[in-house]
Design a protein around this motif. Structure first.
Motif, PDB file in Angstrom:
ATOM      1  N   THR A   1      -9.137  55.740  87.891  1.00 36.92           N
ATOM      2  CA  THR A   1      -8.006  56.162  86.946  1.00 36.92           C
ATOM      3  C   THR A   1      -8.537  57.138  86.250  1.00 36.92           C
ATOM      4  OG1 THR A   1      -7.636  53.594  86.671  1.00 36.92           O
ATOM      5  CG2 THR A   1      -6.779  55.020  84.984  1.00 36.92           C
ATOM      6  N   PRO A   2      -7.783  58.403  86.518  1.00 36.89           N
ATOM      7  CA  PRO A   2      -8.136  59.510  85.508  1.00 36.89           C
ATOM      8  C   PRO A   2      -7.717  59.328  84.321  1.00 36.89           C
ATOM      9  CG  PRO A   2      -5.872  59.808  86.865  1.00 36.89           C
ATOM     10  CD  PRO A   2      -6.525  58.488  87.161  1.00 36.89           C
ATOM     11  N   ARG A   3      -8.505  59.601  83.161  1.00 35.52           N
ATOM     12  CA  ARG A   3      -8.287  59.385  81.658  1.00 35.52           C
ATOM     13  C   ARG A   3      -7.566  60.602  80.975  1.00 35.52           C
ATOM     14  NH1 ARG A   3      -8.825  54.199  81.824  1.00 35.52           N
ATOM     15  NH2 ARG A   3     -10.946  53.405  82.870  1.00 35.52           N
ATOM     16  N   VAL A   4      -6.429  60.586  81.560  1.00 33.70           N
ATOM     17  CA  VAL A   4      -5.737  62.022  81.074  1.00 33.70           C
ATOM     18  C   VAL A   4      -5.015  61.841  79.812  1.00 33.70           C
ATOM     19  CG1 VAL A   4      -3.640  63.330  81.602  1.00 33.70           C
ATOM     20  CG2 VAL A   4      -4.916  62.536  83.391  1.00 33.70           C
ATOM     21  N   ALA A   5      -4.699  60.574  79.285  1.00 32.42           N
ATOM     22  CA  ALA A   5      -4.146  60.297  78.061  1.00 32.42           C
ATOM     23  C   ALA A   5      -5.438  60.477  77.091  1.00 32.42           C
ATOM     24  CB  ALA A   5      -3.357  59.212  77.848  1.00 32.42           C
ATOM     25  N   LEU A   6      -6.252  59.898  77.381  1.00 35.66           N
ATOM     26  CA  LEU A   6      -7.691  59.967  76.445  1.00 35.66           C
ATOM     27  C   LEU A   6      -7.952  61.319  76.293  1.00 35.66           C
ATOM     28  CD1 LEU A   6      -9.779  58.781  74.723  1.00 35.66           C
ATOM     29  CD2 LEU A   6     -11.388  58.458  76.830  1.00 35.66           C
ATOM     30  N   GLY A   7      -8.186  62.174  77.435  1.00 33.12           N
ATOM     31  CA  GLY A   7      -8.368  63.670  77.145  1.00 33.12           C
ATOM     32  C   GLY A   7      -7.608  64.492  76.117  1.00 33.12           C
ATOM     33  N   GLN A   8      -6.267  64.124  76.141  1.00 38.64           N
ATOM     34  CA  GLN A   8      -5.509  64.842  75.277  1.00 38.64           C
ATOM     35  C   GLN A   8      -5.592  64.379  73.936  1.00 38.64           C
ATOM     36  OE1 GLN A   8      -1.524  65.352  76.992  1.00 38.64           O
ATOM     37  NE2 GLN A   8      -2.218  64.763  78.800  1.00 38.64           N
ATOM     38  N   ALA A   9      -6.001  63.108  73.806  1.00 42.62           N
ATOM     39  CA  ALA A   9      -6.206  62.364  72.299  1.00 42.62           C
ATOM     40  C   ALA A   9      -7.343  63.013  71.656  1.00 42.62           C
ATOM     41  CB  ALA A   9      -5.991  61.102  72.507  1.00 42.62           C
ATOM     42  N   LEU A  10      -8.530  63.365  72.404  1.00 39.40           N
ATOM     43  CA  LEU A  10      -9.567  64.091  71.944  1.00 39.40           C
ATOM     44  C   LEU A  10      -9.433  65.368  71.648  1.00 39.40           C
ATOM     45  CD1 LEU A  10     -11.909  62.025  74.383  1.00 39.40           C
ATOM     46  CD2 LEU A  10     -11.822  61.682  71.944  1.00 39.40           C
ATOM     47  N   ARG A  11      -8.491  66.009  71.806  1.00 38.45           N
ATOM     48  CA  ARG A  11      -8.391  67.502  71.397  1.00 38.45           C
ATOM     49  C   ARG A  11      -8.431  67.637  69.920  1.00 38.45           C
ATOM     50  NH1 ARG A  11      -3.653  68.843  75.482  1.00 38.45           N
ATOM     51  NH2 ARG A  11      -2.491  68.229  73.618  1.00 38.45           N
ATOM     52  N   GLY A  12      -9.336  68.515  69.455  1.00 35.99           N
ATOM     53  CA  GLY A  12      -9.826  68.655  68.017  1.00 35.99           C
ATOM     54  C   GLY A  12     -10.579  67.419  67.371  1.00 35.99           C
ATOM     55  N   VAL A  13     -11.111  66.583  68.348  1.00 38.63           N
ATOM     56  CA  VAL A  13     -11.821  65.389  67.802  1.00 38.63           C
ATOM     57  C   VAL A  13     -13.258  65.517  68.453  1.00 38.63           C
ATOM     58  CG1 VAL A  13     -12.351  62.992  67.710  1.00 38.63           C
ATOM     59  CG2 VAL A  13      -9.938  64.055  67.436  1.00 38.63           C
ATOM     60  N   ALA A  14     -13.317  65.475  69.650  1.00 36.60           N
ATOM     61  CA  ALA A  14     -14.774  65.633  70.542  1.00 36.60           C
ATOM     62  C   ALA A  14     -14.981  67.101  70.565  1.00 36.60           C
ATOM     63  CB  ALA A  14     -14.264  65.450  72.083  1.00 36.60           C
ATOM     64  N   THR A  15     -16.325  67.106  70.571  1.00 38.94           N
ATOM     65  CA  THR A  15     -16.939  68.572  70.510  1.00 38.94           C
ATOM     66  C   THR A  15     -17.203  68.774  71.763  1.00 38.94           C
ATOM     67  OG1 THR A  15     -18.869  67.330  70.171  1.00 38.94           O
ATOM     68  CG2 THR A  15     -17.926  68.345  68.425  1.00 38.94           C
ATOM     69  N   SER A  16     -17.659  67.860  72.987  1.00 38.35           N
ATOM     70  CA  SER A  16     -17.675  68.367  74.264  1.00 38.35           C
ATOM     71  C   SER A  16     -17.173  67.313  75.235  1.00 38.35           C
ATOM     72  CB  SER A  16     -19.082  68.782  74.401  1.00 38.35           C
ATOM     73  OG  SER A  16     -20.037  67.835  74.528  1.00 38.35           O
ATOM     74  N   ALA A  17     -16.923  67.512  76.457  1.00 38.80           N
ATOM     75  CA  ALA A  17     -16.328  66.462  77.279  1.00 38.80           C
ATOM     76  C   ALA A  17     -16.770  67.098  78.731  1.00 38.80           C
ATOM     77  CB  ALA A  17     -15.200  66.150  77.087  1.00 38.80           C
ATOM     78  N   ILE A  18     -16.710  65.895  79.645  1.00 43.29           N
ATOM     79  CA  ILE A  18     -17.019  66.271  81.062  1.00 43.29           C
ATOM     80  C   ILE A  18     -16.709  64.879  81.902  1.00 43.29           C
ATOM     81  CG2 ILE A  18     -19.282  65.080  81.354  1.00 43.29           C
ATOM     82  CD1 ILE A  18     -20.089  67.417  83.240  1.00 43.29           C
ATOM     83  N   ASP A  19     -16.089  64.827  82.890  1.00 37.87           N
ATOM     84  CA  ASP A  19     -15.878  63.757  83.905  1.00 37.87           C
ATOM     85  C   ASP A  19     -16.952  63.312  84.467  1.00 37.87           C
ATOM     86  OD1 ASP A  19     -15.546  65.691  85.730  1.00 37.87           O
ATOM     87  OD2 ASP A  19     -14.021  64.258  86.810  1.00 37.87           O
ATOM     88  N   VAL A  20     -17.120  62.219  84.768  1.00 42.63           N
ATOM     89  CA  VAL A  20     -18.269  61.390  85.357  1.00 42.63           C
ATOM     90  C   VAL A  20     -17.968  61.375  86.878  1.00 42.63           C
ATOM     91  CG1 VAL A  20     -20.120  59.533  85.694  1.00 42.63           C
ATOM     92  CG2 VAL A  20     -19.105  60.324  83.321  1.00 42.63           C
ATOM     93  N   SER A  21     -18.194  62.032  87.669  1.00 41.97           N
ATOM     94  CA  SER A  21     -18.038  62.159  89.244  1.00 41.97           C
ATOM     95  C   SER A  21     -19.457  62.020  89.854  1.00 41.97           C
ATOM     96  CB  SER A  21     -17.357  63.401  89.528  1.00 41.97           C
ATOM     97  OG  SER A  21     -18.169  64.820  89.185  1.00 41.97           O
TER      98      SER A  21
END
Length: 332
Positions: free
Chosen positions: A192-212
């Motif tokens: 399940t790609p976490r697309v909605a979460l990624g957009q919701a974290l804009r302006g909140v998270a300082t960094s991100a990466i997907d775990v592949s």
């Protein structure tokens, strides 16, 4: 069935977001004012990324899901994708469910198939996906790997290690009850790609990466790009293997003949999870919780970012855990 008949029957659809879609030498996308394009490519090779026994519908889903996961890690909204597909033969019985799985996920995320290529050869699927991120006051809102700061909380979405558990069952190294295997196999073959979460974290998270390629391996990319280190609670991460939740008693867990070190290794290095690993300031905990609720996604705080380089593993009692784990590498 020829190449163009194959495209017409299984993949051609009317252009929606694209200015020009399938049917010309190039597709043409027009980004909206105040946005940037986010672009990512992933290749799936039979025998390397998937087994020949995989359900083609699941394979179609996964081929796009792994690309959407990259967009999610950047906080991007999906727009469109291209598909380059090498096939041993034009097998209608395979192409039907493959295209259904692919296009169902595309429709779920409003992501339009706008072009690509088909050829004869060993089964190989390559997708390039396009998304958009807003620009606010001249600054891109894209999430990057390079923004983690010492003191930030470290989070992961969803569950870890179940895809690796399924792979070990396929390899014959472990045996689990059928319901556990079925659930783990779905995590391996249809993430399940976490697309909605990624957009919701804009302006909140300082960094991100997907775990592949495994939690620790992908965390290492963030730490290198950000010039920081991290402390990770290995026990909390291990508890995120969903298969363990089926077994509520210690005796039931023991009956699987899987020791704690194996569970820990799968959670920390298993790969194919396609969850989001991200960092955020401690002051943003309420905003992170809100992003989780808005996107209806489980998130777990598994550690913190340190100024000192390297990854330190601890157990639930704060005691050091030996870090001898290696994550997946395509050329090792």
């Amino acid at each position: 069935m020829g190449e163009f008949d194959l495209i017409e029957r299984f993949f051609k659809r009317p252009a929606r977001q694209a200015t020009v879609g399938i049917g010309d030498d190039c597709a043409i996308l027009q980004p909206r004012p105040g946005t940037q394009l986010a672009i990512s490519s992933d290749m799936l090779v039979e025998g390397r990324h998937f087994l020949s026994t995989v359900n083609p519908r699941h394979l179609g889903h996964k081929a796009l899901a792994v690309n959407l996961s990259d967009l999610a890690a950047c906080g991007a909204k999906p727009l469109a994708f291209t598909l380059a597909l090498a096939l041993p033969r034009a097998d209608e019985a395979w192409l039907g469910p493959f295209s259904e799985g692919l296009l169902a996920l595309a429709d779920e995320h409003g992501c339009e198939l706008i072009g690509g290529d088909t050829t004869q050869g060993p089964l190989n699927i390559c997708i390039t996906v396009f998304g958009e991120v807003p620009v606010v006051n001249g600054r891109s809102q894209a999430l990057l790997r390079s923004g983690a700061q010492a003191g930030d909380d470290l989070y992961v979405s969803g569950t870890l290690g179940d895809a690796r558990l399924a792979l070990e069952v396929f390899r014959g190294t472990v045996s689990v009850p059928a319901p556990v295997f079925d659930a783990a196999r779905l995590r391996l073959e249809a993430p399940t790609p976490r697309v909605a979460l990624g957009q919701a974290l804009r302006g909140v998270a300082t960094s991100a990466i997907d775990v592949s390629d495994g939690l620790l391996g992908d965390l290492g990319h963030v730490l290198k790009q950000s010039g920081v280190g991290a402390t990770v609670d290995a026990d909390i991460a291990t508890e995120l293997i969903a298969a363990r939740a089926v077994f509520t008693g210690s005796e039931a867990i023991k009956s699987l003949e899987i020791d704690q070190s194996q569970w820990r290794r799968w959670a920390l290095t298993g790969g194919d999870d396609y969850e989001l690993l991200f960092t955020a300031p401690t002051a943003a905990r309420d905003a992170v919780a809100s992003a989780a609720r808005t996107s209806q996604t489980l998130i777990t705080r598994i550690g913190q970012i340190d100024a000192a380089p390297g990854v330190r593993l601890i157990d639930r009692n704060g005691q050091t855990v030996d870090n001898c784990f290696l994550s997946f590498d395509h050329f090792l």
